[in-house]
Scaffold this active site. Sequence first.
Site, mmCIF file in Angstrom:
data_model
loop_
_atom_site.group_PDB
_atom_site.id
_atom_site.type_symbol
_atom_site.label_atom_id
_atom_site.label_comp_id
_atom_site.label_asym_id
_atom_site.label_seq_id
_atom_site.Cartn_x
_atom_site.Cartn_y
_atom_site.Cartn_z
ATOM 1 N N HIS A 3 -11.372 -17.452 3.519
ATOM 2 C CA HIS A 3 -11.867 -18.932 3.475
ATOM 3 C C HIS A 3 -10.696 -19.439 2.526
ATOM 4 C CE1 HIS A 3 -15.293 -21.813 2.858
ATOM 5 N NE2 HIS A 3 -14.338 -22.452 2.371
ATOM 6 N N HIS A 54 -8.412 -23.070 1.441
ATOM 7 C CA HIS A 54 -8.221 -24.608 1.698
ATOM 8 C C HIS A 54 -6.602 -24.827 1.134
ATOM 9 C CE1 HIS A 54 -12.227 -26.142 2.196
ATOM 10 N NE2 HIS A 54 -12.470 -25.137 1.409
ATOM 11 N N LYS A 69 -15.542 -24.598 11.938
ATOM 12 C CA LYS A 69 -16.282 -24.759 10.690
ATOM 13 C C LYS A 69 -17.292 -26.037 10.780
ATOM 14 C CE LYS A 69 -16.910 -24.378 6.637
ATOM 15 N NZ LYS A 69 -16.265 -24.721 5.410
ATOM 16 N N HIS A 117 -20.778 -24.257 6.240
ATOM 17 C CA HIS A 117 -21.191 -24.528 4.746
ATOM 18 C C HIS A 117 -22.658 -24.890 4.801
ATOM 19 C CE1 HIS A 117 -20.095 -26.554 0.985
ATOM 20 N NE2 HIS A 117 -21.301 -26.890 1.083
ATOM 21 N N HIS A 164 -19.154 -18.570 1.523
ATOM 22 C CA HIS A 164 -19.219 -18.707 -0.003
ATOM 23 C C HIS A 164 -20.670 -18.609 -0.402
ATOM 24 C CE1 HIS A 164 -19.606 -22.734 1.482
ATOM 25 N NE2 HIS A 164 -18.465 -23.225 1.189
ATOM 26 N N ASP A 206 -12.193 -19.370 -1.001
ATOM 27 C CA ASP A 206 -12.366 -20.837 -1.289
ATOM 28 C C ASP A 206 -11.620 -21.477 -2.117
ATOM 29 O OD1 ASP A 206 -13.592 -23.299 -0.404
ATOM 30 O OD2 ASP A 206 -15.621 -22.890 -1.689
#
Length: 343
Positions: A13, A15, A99, A136, A174, A246
């Site tokens: 995970h 970004h 996602k 999420h 997460h 994350d």
Amino acid sequence: MQKLTITRPDDWHLHLRDGAALKAVLPHTVRQFARAIVMPNLKPPVRSVAEAAAYRDRILAAIPVGQRFEPLMTLYLTDNTPPEEIIAAQAAKFIKAVKYYPAGATTNSDSGVTDIQKCDRVFDAMQQIDMPLLLHGEVTAADVDMFDREKVFIEKHLMPLKQRFPHLRVVLEHVTTADAVDFVMATHNVAATITPQHLLFSRNILFQGGLRPHYYCLPILKRETHRQALLKAATSGDPKFFLGTDSAPHPRDGKESACGCAGCFSALHAIELYAEAFESVDALDKLEAFASFYGPDFYRLPRNPESITLTKTTWRIPDEVPFGKSGLVPLRAGEEMTWQMTS
Ligand code: DOR
Ligand code: ZN
């Protein structure tokens, strides 16, 4: 223990952003991880196979010369994603998951899903072709307390979703609560990623000595009992729980603001942060499987052939790393770490 050699981990995970930000953060991840699931919440989001292919090319072009890294791409689900796009994604091979962001839940989620049932045709296609759904898992309703958003999402949306699509493989991303841990353990075809910040900190850190925006992420840190449940799950040897940092870079001025952005940057020292969390409960022997085995097993990819070594030594996390005009503040900036990745 003074040295710890483990199979090279992957980050399930991550970004990476785009443009100059991508170039600034990618080398940190490449140094530690062989692969990463790259989140699609760009502006505009990565909604189609063509957009994912172009983004993947930009990531590949940003890998430091002579290094190897495989970006595993994801598609950003919207109310209007056609099932055909999922079928095309499967055919494209380099797309590994879809996602789901509830609209308005977090950074760049404006185009997210407004009502989960709108996507049932897409979920049906995903279930049929065995494409994982990454969630999420937070509700956004204004009347739900900030600290209950994950628990309410599980009860109101995820349990019904799993009843409608029992074979759909889901990663609850997460996870932050004991409720999530219990749900994941009890439900078929559901796994979870856990971040370093949720293993190391409870919500108290947000207010320790003053308001500390660099510990603000979404889902927000929870109370200590939840942290304990996460640490227990991560170190239990249960293959449903695996590493996902994350790591979410925002410039310093975006964090230190009257309305600060959500996200902790941990790519610089991710594996060391996890090592400290595992060591805190005397479970370093469980780190390798969590970091390097259970993720590829879930995604049905081979485990990495190379290894990395962590050495017991003290070093200071920098106050800032270069990132455009305003710099990037890593998680626990300025503090000392007791493990260091040395090769
Ligand atoms: O803290 C977070 N930051 N949570 C998310 O869900 C998104 C991420 C980001 O992209 O900045
Ligand atoms: Zn994220």
